[in-house]
Design a protein around this motif. Sequence first.
Motif, PDB file in Angstrom:
ATOM      1  N   ARG A 186       0.769  -0.926   0.025  1.00  0.00           N
ATOM      2  CA  ARG A 186       0.002   0.003  -0.005  1.00  0.00           C
ATOM      3  C   ARG A 186       0.794   1.290   0.034  1.00  0.00           C
ATOM      4  O   ARG A 186       0.455   2.328   0.063  1.00  0.00           O
ATOM      5  CB  ARG A 186      -0.913  -0.022   1.235  1.00  0.00           C
ATOM      6  N   GLY A 187       2.132   1.055   0.062  1.00  0.00           N
ATOM      7  CA  GLY A 187       2.877   2.230   0.105  1.00  0.00           C
ATOM      8  C   GLY A 187       2.982   3.118   1.336  1.00  0.00           C
ATOM      9  O   GLY A 187       3.089   4.150   1.358  1.00  0.00           O
ATOM     10  N   LEU A 188       2.584   2.491   2.449  1.00  0.00           N
ATOM     11  CA  LEU A 188       2.635   3.162   3.760  1.00  0.00           C
ATOM     12  C   LEU A 188       3.824   2.657   4.768  1.00  0.00           C
ATOM     13  O   LEU A 188       4.369   1.414   4.630  1.00  0.00           O
ATOM     14  CB  LEU A 188       1.346   2.598   4.528  1.00  0.00           C
ATOM     15  N   PRO A 189       4.551   3.642   5.458  1.00  0.00           N
ATOM     16  CA  PRO A 189       5.475   3.133   6.381  1.00  0.00           C
ATOM     17  C   PRO A 189       5.026   2.384   7.796  1.00  0.00           C
ATOM     18  O   PRO A 189       3.544   2.539   7.655  1.00  0.00           O
ATOM     19  CB  PRO A 189       5.976   4.584   6.778  1.00  0.00           C
ATOM     20  N   VAL A 190       5.625   1.564   8.114  1.00  0.00           N
ATOM     21  CA  VAL A 190       5.276   0.708   9.299  1.00  0.00           C
ATOM     22  C   VAL A 190       6.248   1.030  10.620  1.00  0.00           C
ATOM     23  O   VAL A 190       7.534   0.932  10.226  1.00  0.00           O
ATOM     24  CB  VAL A 190       5.139  -0.895   8.978  1.00  0.00           C
ATOM     25  N   LEU A 191       5.706   0.887  11.614  1.00  0.00           N
ATOM     26  CA  LEU A 191       6.411   1.075  12.758  1.00  0.00           C
ATOM     27  C   LEU A 191       5.989  -0.056  13.724  1.00  0.00           C
ATOM     28  O   LEU A 191       4.767  -0.186  14.170  1.00  0.00           O
ATOM     29  CB  LEU A 191       6.331   2.473  13.602  1.00  0.00           C
ATOM     30  N   ALA A 192       6.946  -0.667  14.262  1.00  0.00           N
ATOM     31  CA  ALA A 192       6.941  -1.812  15.226  1.00  0.00           C
ATOM     32  C   ALA A 192       7.575  -1.600  16.573  1.00  0.00           C
ATOM     33  O   ALA A 192       8.687  -1.073  16.497  1.00  0.00           O
ATOM     34  CB  ALA A 192       7.488  -3.068  14.739  1.00  0.00           C
ATOM     35  N   LEU A 193       6.582  -1.503  17.529  1.00  0.00           N
ATOM     36  CA  LEU A 193       7.065  -1.586  18.876  1.00  0.00           C
ATOM     37  C   LEU A 193       7.283  -2.730  19.869  1.00  0.00           C
ATOM     38  O   LEU A 193       6.133  -3.433  19.817  1.00  0.00           O
ATOM     39  CB  LEU A 193       5.846  -0.425  19.661  1.00  0.00           C
TER      40      LEU A 193
END
Length: 246
Positions: free
Chosen positions: A64-71
Amino acid sequence: MHFPLSRLSPEGPVVLWGGELPSGGLKYLTFSRYLETVPEGACGLVELSGSSSSLALDALGRERGLPVLALTDTAGAAYLRDQGFGGEVRTVRRLSEAWEVALGYERQGWCWPRQLSNGALVGCVEGWAGELRDFVRDAFPSVRRVVCGFGTGATLVGLHRAFTPQGYEVVGLQPAKGSSLPGWRRWQEQNLGKEDLFHPHREEVVLETAAPKHSDSLAALLTYARAETHPEEMLVIGHNARPPFG
């Protein structure tokens, strides 16, 4: 939908090999359905996860062309890097800290599925689990029982809803006391109380305990299935497992 299923031996259990999916795990099926319900315009994807959920969101973010952040904690961060996670990883020390960080991103327009408490994810699982049930019924008619590792509970409850009305038995497997398995938790010690996704279902869905000697979730599931009187009647849900054959 194609479901990668096979038996390891003629008289053994059937295994659903979630590792064959695009993100290497069944969470891909769940979150892909969930994101269909999210309004357009999300700035990115954020989740509290150091395993399959973050990997699934990473794959879907790329699509989808979206950034992803994992915590996650340091162990989760190392695991994600080893698995080729392409998003940003931020290490946190406590659940409360991760929650506040994710909440801040959500206020900025990021999509946070809230996998630990979002009951809507159960319905997402139920959707693909109904298709899986029909496929199993036709391809492996001897299967009568389903065993799944207990993580957030969404997969387990969704399977329960899809399979039990058709006469199947569904069991969730949690780690032995004092043991840990990647992506699994013990309900008694690890839950959010009434806010927990699994809380409304805790009386209706069966939880059993894995043998304490295992450090690998697939091995724990296979040991459980093979100990049954009729292992050929078992369907093992391998969240991120890949078949040992080509």
